[in-house]
Design an enzyme around this catalytic site. Structure first.
Site, PDB file in Angstrom:
ATOM      1  N   TRP A  78       1.107  -1.363   0.263  1.00 42.10           N
ATOM      2  CA  TRP A  78      -0.277  -0.016   0.283  1.00 42.10           C
ATOM      3  C   TRP A  78       0.715   0.982  -0.172  1.00 42.10           C
ATOM      4  CZ3 TRP A  78      -0.229   3.607   3.200  1.00 42.10           C
ATOM      5  CH2 TRP A  78      -1.208   4.864   3.488  1.00 42.10           C
ATOM      6  N   HIS A  79       2.096   1.263   1.021  1.00 41.42           N
ATOM      7  CA  HIS A  79       2.948   2.222   0.605  1.00 41.42           C
ATOM      8  C   HIS A  79       3.704   3.186  -0.357  1.00 41.42           C
ATOM      9  CE1 HIS A  79       2.132   1.724   5.496  1.00 41.42           C
ATOM     10  NE2 HIS A  79       2.226   2.950   5.135  1.00 41.42           N
ATOM     11  N   GLY A  80       3.967   2.138  -1.175  1.00 40.91           N
ATOM     12  CA  GLY A  80       4.783   2.008  -2.557  1.00 40.91           C
ATOM     13  C   GLY A  80       4.366   0.635  -2.982  1.00 40.91           C
TER      14      GLY A  80
END
Length: 500
Positions: A342-344
């Protein structure tokens, strides 16, 4: 537009406050419509093109929500509508956030060709996850259909739109009901602006000031020796802490100006005595979200499968190696893997998630298999536990910040003394010592303001400070903080979590 941009607090915020006071005198609908309109203006200042994406997402999910509600007696139809809604939301998120990096990754390995990049819409993860949660709860009977105006404001409300917190409809929707008074409450305004000023000071005067030290090391890790690498890592840890803490304070404070209560999203995470405790303090609404909508459904499904096979799925079963592996370890690793993704889209984010998943599994094993009164548990507690947790978090943050997995490995080598280069500067060391003392010894913002905190994780604050009061002394203090921050803020400054 960011909260720390001059245009925000010189023009946008005063207009929003005055307009809310004016339109609130005409009742709920006009006040809610005004806030929704100003939220769209806030987003449009960044990109009018992507404003239509936001509006389209809201209208699509609103229609899906009413289809789910109308088919409440038809389980299979309702499930199909929900599945379609979730798939469409994730497809849009995947297109903007992951498709182009993934295609370029394959192109770099000789498969296909480089397709360039696309600008990631600000806040797409936050407004997508907020709406998915609403659809899921609506299908499960834990939510009710909303009118379009309330739903629009729920999704777009500008204090949380771009970088969270991830709001839950149960705590926000009731605040948009008819029975509340729509107007300015001077106590809420005073508290909210004080909260905002403290958060802005953290962001502008601490996080932005120390960022250069961290950036120089992360951009060229091989140029720094043992001390220089650790100084750069610690500077980034402080930058990330005060950047996210500052944003969280500003978001909560802005919401309170309009008498809207946001959930706390940051609670002194570097005081955590374990990684489980850390995630209950860092990005608290994200932890709550992935627990409720990822981890818990996985546990429920595994428990049901175990029961079908005649196996126990109780707390006692978790104390066995088989139960611990199937009910805690594997679901936790998968959940934190998704949190990392989700963060990247980079490999470093995937590894970051797996690192923290491994940390949490070890923490659970520590709690499950070691006796509470054992000698090891008695030794590793309090400040010792805080220090160990902090070191683990630092290694995770290196992976989070690094340009790639290879760069992170190079930084780890520097932390182990494998590089010979620049050392730590006196100014860096002074920043680090002062900020670590501030983080570990002082109360956080909500404690200063006398707001509620989690009772299960009290903070240890050796240095006692007076509680905030709506009086002249505190007004002068917060006004000075705001004016100093305003003098140093720039339009180029952005919050680190805006990229997610």
């Amino acid at each position: 537009m960011t909260f720390s941009a001059p245009g925000f607090f010189v023009f946008f915020l005063p207009l929003s406050v005055l307009g809310f006071a004016l339109f609130g005198s005409f009742g709920r609908r006009s006040a809610v419509a005004f806030l929704a309109f100003m939220s769209l203006v806030f987003y449009a200042e960044w990109s009018v093109t992507y404003l239509w994406l936001l509006i389209g997402s809201i209208l699509f999910n609103f229609c899906v929500s009413h289809l789910i509600a109308r088919n409440a007696s038809r389980e299979r139809v309702q499930t199909g509508i929900l599945s379609f809604g979730i798939a469409a939301n994730l497809a849009a998120l995947g297109y903007f956030k992951y498709l182009f990096p993934l295609l370029n990754f394959f192109a770099g390995h000789g498969i296909g060709h480089n397709v360039g990049s696309i600008i990631l819409p600000l806040g797409i993860s936050f407004f997508t996850f907020t709406q998915i949660a609403y659809l899921v709860d609506l299908k499960q009977g834990a939510a009710t259909p909303e009118n379009l105006l309330s739903y629009f404001l729920f999704v777009t409300y500008f204090p949380h739109l771009i970088a969270g917190p991830i709001l839950h409809h149960k705590e926000i929707m009731p605040q948009f009901r008819e029975e509340r008074r729509y107007g300015l409450n001077r106590n809420d305004v005073a508290l909210g602006l004080s909260w905002f000023a403290m958060g802005m000071f953290k962001k502008v005067m601490i996080a932005d000031r120390i960022s250069a030290y961290a950036d120089s090391m992360f951009h060229a890790p091989r140029d720094f020796g043992f001390a220089g690498t650790w100084a750069g890592v610690l500077c980034y840890a402080m930058q990330l802490y005060f950047d996210f803490s500052g944003y969280s304070d500003m978001a909560v404070g802005l919401a309170r100006v309009f008498s809207i209560r946001f959930p706390l999203n940051f609670d002194s995470p570097y005081k955590a005595t374990g990684i489980i405790d850390f995630w209950n303090r860092w990005h608290m609404t994200l932890t709550r979200y992935i627990t409720a909508y990822v981890y818990s459904p996985i546990i429920f499904w595994i428990s049901r499968r175990r029961m079908e096979k005649g196996k126990k799925s109780t707390m006692r079963a978790r104390a066995t190696l088989d139960g611990f592996t199937s009910l805690i370890a594997l679901p936790m690793l998968f959940t934190l893997f998704l949190a990392g993704v989700w963060h990247g889209a980079g490999l470093q984010y995937l590894l970051y998630g797996l690192m923290h998943g491994t940390y949490i599994v070890i923490n659970h094993a520590w709690r499950t298999f070691l006796p509470a009164d054992g000698q090891l548990r008695r030794l590793i507690k309090g400040p010792v536990a805080v220090g160990i947790t902090f070191i683990c978090v630092l290694f995770g943050e290196v992976m989070f910040r690094a340009a790639g997995a290879g760069s992170a490995i190079s930084i780890y080598a520097g932390m182990l003394g494998r590089h010979h280069g620049a050392g730590a500067h006196t100014v860096e060391l002074a920043w680090i010592v002062a900020l670590l003392a501030l983080v570990w010894l002082m109360p956080n913002t909500q404690e200063l303001l006398g707001e509620e905190q989690r009772e299960d994780a009290p903070n240890w604050n050796p240095i006692k400070t007076p509680r905030w009061q709506p009086n002249l002394a505190w007004w002068l203090a917060t006004t000075c903080m705001f004016l100093i921050s305003m003098a140093y803020c720039t339009t180029e400054s952005t919050f680190l979590y805006f990229q997610f």
